[in-house]
Design a protein around this motif. Structure first.
Motif, PDB file in Angstrom:
ATOM      1  N   VAL A   7       0.865  -1.178   0.000  1.00 31.69           N
ATOM      2  CA  VAL A   7       0.000   0.000   0.000  1.00 31.69           C
ATOM      3  C   VAL A   7       0.901   1.228   0.000  1.00 31.69           C
ATOM      4  N   PHE A   8       0.745   2.039  -1.033  1.00 33.87           N
ATOM      5  CA  PHE A   8       1.504   3.276  -1.161  1.00 33.87           C
ATOM      6  C   PHE A   8       0.611   4.418  -0.693  1.00 33.87           C
ATOM      7  N   ILE A   9       1.100   5.178   0.289  1.00 35.90           N
ATOM      8  CA  ILE A   9       0.331   6.301   0.821  1.00 35.90           C
ATOM      9  C   ILE A   9       1.242   7.505   0.999  1.00 35.90           C
ATOM     10  N   ARG A  10       0.631   8.640   1.225  1.00 37.70           N
ATOM     11  CA  ARG A  10       1.395   9.836   1.586  1.00 37.70           C
ATOM     12  C   ARG A  10       1.803   9.686   3.056  1.00 37.70           C
ATOM     13  N   PRO A  11       3.024  10.066   3.402  1.00 35.78           N
ATOM     14  CA  PRO A  11       3.460   9.912   4.795  1.00 35.78           C
ATOM     15  C   PRO A  11       2.516  10.557   5.805  1.00 35.78           C
ATOM     16  N   SER A  12       1.919  11.670   5.439  1.00 39.25           N
ATOM     17  CA  SER A  12       1.015  12.364   6.361  1.00 39.25           C
ATOM     18  C   SER A  12      -0.318  11.642   6.546  1.00 39.25           C
ATOM     19  N   SER A  13      -0.582  10.618   5.736  1.00 37.41           N
ATOM     20  CA  SER A  13      -1.857   9.896   5.796  1.00 37.41           C
ATOM     21  C   SER A  13      -1.814   8.620   6.625  1.00 37.41           C
ATOM     22  N   LEU A  14      -0.664   8.300   7.190  1.00 38.75           N
ATOM     23  CA  LEU A  14      -0.538   7.065   7.972  1.00 38.75           C
ATOM     24  C   LEU A  14      -1.417   7.152   9.222  1.00 38.75           C
ATOM     25  N   PRO A  15      -2.404   6.263   9.360  1.00 35.00           N
ATOM     26  CA  PRO A  15      -3.295   6.341  10.520  1.00 35.00           C
ATOM     27  C   PRO A  15      -2.653   5.726  11.762  1.00 35.00           C
ATOM     28  N   THR A  16      -3.218   6.047  12.897  1.00 35.68           N
ATOM     29  CA  THR A  16      -2.784   5.357  14.106  1.00 35.68           C
ATOM     30  C   THR A  16      -3.254   3.909  14.021  1.00 35.68           C
ATOM     31  N   PRO A  17      -2.595   3.000  14.722  1.00 31.71           N
ATOM     32  CA  PRO A  17      -3.076   1.617  14.730  1.00 31.71           C
ATOM     33  C   PRO A  17      -4.537   1.502  15.185  1.00 31.71           C
ATOM     34  N   ALA A  18      -4.919   2.282  16.191  1.00 29.45           N
ATOM     35  CA  ALA A  18      -6.306   2.225  16.682  1.00 29.45           C
ATOM     36  C   ALA A  18      -7.295   2.702  15.622  1.00 29.45           C
ATOM     37  N   ILE A  33      -7.209  -6.362  14.446  1.00 31.27           N
ATOM     38  CA  ILE A  33      -5.749  -6.365  14.458  1.00 31.27           C
ATOM     39  C   ILE A  33      -5.250  -5.877  15.805  1.00 31.27           C
ATOM     40  N   ASP A  34      -4.071  -6.340  16.175  1.00 35.14           N
ATOM     41  CA  ASP A  34      -3.421  -5.869  17.389  1.00 35.14           C
ATOM     42  C   ASP A  34      -3.076  -4.394  17.197  1.00 35.14           C
ATOM     43  N   THR A  35      -3.421  -3.566  18.140  1.00 37.55           N
ATOM     44  CA  THR A  35      -3.126  -2.132  18.029  1.00 37.55           C
ATOM     45  C   THR A  35      -2.022  -1.697  18.990  1.00 37.55           C
ATOM     46  N   ASP A  36      -1.418  -2.643  19.652  1.00 36.69           N
ATOM     47  CA  ASP A  36      -0.383  -2.322  20.636  1.00 36.69           C
ATOM     48  C   ASP A  36       0.991  -2.229  19.958  1.00 36.69           C
ATOM     49  N   PHE A  37       1.114  -1.270  19.042  1.00 39.69           N
ATOM     50  CA  PHE A  37       2.392  -1.033  18.372  1.00 39.69           C
ATOM     51  C   PHE A  37       2.438   0.414  17.905  1.00 39.69           C
ATOM     52  N   THR A  38       3.628   0.868  17.620  1.00 39.61           N
ATOM     53  CA  THR A  38       3.813   2.168  16.982  1.00 39.61           C
ATOM     54  C   THR A  38       4.492   1.930  15.646  1.00 39.61           C
ATOM     55  N   TRP A  39       4.121   2.708  14.672  1.00 34.02           N
ATOM     56  CA  TRP A  39       4.666   2.525  13.334  1.00 34.02           C
ATOM     57  C   TRP A  39       6.184   2.672  13.306  1.00 34.02           C
ATOM     58  N   ASP A  40       6.726   3.559  14.108  1.00 36.33           N
ATOM     59  CA  ASP A  40       8.172   3.808  14.062  1.00 36.33           C
ATOM     60  C   ASP A  40       8.990   2.703  14.713  1.00 36.33           C
ATOM     61  N   ASP A  41       8.385   1.952  15.624  1.00 40.35           N
ATOM     62  CA  ASP A  41       9.139   0.942  16.376  1.00 40.35           C
ATOM     63  C   ASP A  41       8.790  -0.493  16.018  1.00 40.35           C
ATOM     64  N   PHE A  42       7.945  -0.687  15.021  1.00 37.70           N
ATOM     65  CA  PHE A  42       7.460  -2.043  14.774  1.00 37.70           C
ATOM     66  C   PHE A  42       7.781  -2.507  13.365  1.00 37.70           C
ATOM     67  N   GLU A  43       8.217  -3.747  13.284  1.00 34.56           N
ATOM     68  CA  GLU A  43       8.192  -4.494  12.036  1.00 34.56           C
ATOM     69  C   GLU A  43       8.230  -5.953  12.421  1.00 34.56           C
ATOM     70  N   GLY A  44       7.475  -6.740  11.689  1.00 37.41           N
ATOM     71  CA  GLY A  44       7.377  -8.158  11.997  1.00 37.41           C
ATOM     72  C   GLY A  44       5.930  -8.604  11.987  1.00 37.41           C
ATOM     73  N   PHE A  45       5.653  -9.698  12.669  1.00 38.36           N
ATOM     74  CA  PHE A  45       4.319 -10.291  12.638  1.00 38.36           C
ATOM     75  C   PHE A  45       3.354  -9.508  13.517  1.00 38.36           C
ATOM     76  N   LEU A  46       2.252  -9.076  12.921  1.00 39.50           N
ATOM     77  CA  LEU A  46       1.196  -8.379  13.638  1.00 39.50           C
ATOM     78  C   LEU A  46       0.041  -9.355  13.836  1.00 39.50           C
ATOM     79  N   PRO A  47      -0.209  -9.766  15.067  1.00 40.06           N
ATOM     80  CA  PRO A  47      -1.308 -10.704  15.317  1.00 40.06           C
ATOM     81  C   PRO A  47      -2.670 -10.074  15.013  1.00 40.06           C
ATOM     82  N   ALA A  48      -3.579 -10.918  14.610  1.00 39.55           N
ATOM     83  CA  ALA A  48      -4.949 -10.497  14.335  1.00 39.55           C
ATOM     84  C   ALA A  48      -5.875 -11.679  14.568  1.00 39.55           C
TER      85      ALA A  48
END
Length: 144
Positions: A7-18, A33-48
Motif C-alpha cells: 500500500v503506497f500512501i502519503r506519509p502524512s496519511s498514515l493512521p494510528t493503529p487504533a 488487528i493488534d493495536t499495541d504497536f507504533t509505526w516507528d518501532d514495529f516491524e514483523g508479525f502483527l497478530p490479528a
C-alpha cells in the motif's frame, strides 16, 4: 510461498493503529488487528483475529524511492512515497487478514494498493469493494 500486499500512501496519511483497526470494523470486516504497536518501532508479525480465529501478517513500513518505478506508475502514485507492506506465507486465513487490512488502509489513506506486490494499482475508491468481492472466495479456501 509469500504474498505481499503493498500500500503506497502519503506519509502524512498514515493512521494510528487504533484508527486503522476501527476503520476495518467500520468497513464491516470481522477482523481485529493488534493495536499495541507504533509505526516507528514495529516491524514483523502483527497478530490479528479473523472471525475469532488466529490470523495476522508481517507488517513493514518504509520510505520508497518512486524513481524506481516507470513513468506511468510514478504518475499513478503521485507523492505516495510511504510503502506499507503486508506479507503472508502459506496460511490462507493470514492472507485474508492481510487482504482486508491492506484494502482498508488503502481506502482510509487515499492510497494505491498493489495486490501481490505488483501493479496494476487498486485505487482507494475501489479497495473496499475489491476486498468484499475477494473475501468469500478466500474463505472457501480456508474452510475447504
Amino acid at each position: 510461498m509469500s504474498v505481499e500486499n503493498n500500500v503506497f500512501i502519503r506519509p502524512s496519511s498514515l493512521p494510528t493503529p487504533a484508527d486503522w483497526a476501527a476503520a476495518i470494523r467500520a468497513a464491516g470486516f470481522e477482523l481485529d488487528i493488534d493495536t499495541d504497536f507504533t509505526w516507528d518501532d514495529f516491524e514483523g508479525f502483527l497478530p490479528a483475529k479473523y472471525k475469532g480465529q488466529d490470523a495476522g501478517f508481517e507488517l513493514y513500513k518504509e520510505d520508497f524511492d518512486l524513481s524506481e518505478l516507470s513513468d506511468e506508475e510514478q504518475a499513478e502514485l503521485e507523492d505516495r512515497s510511504l510503502l506499507v507492506t503486508l506479507v503472508t506465507h502459506a496460511d490462507m486465513r493470514e492472507y485474508l487478514s492481510s487482504m482486508l487490512a491492506s484494502a482498508v488502509l488503502c481506502a482510509m489513506a487515499d492510497g494505491r494498493l498493489a495486490e501481490g506486490g505488483e501493479p496494476p494499482f487498486i485505487k482507494s475508491a475501489d479497495a473496499i469493494a475489491w476486498a468484499r468481492d475477494c473475501e468469500p472466495d478466500v474463505e472457501k479456501l480456508i474452510t475447504g
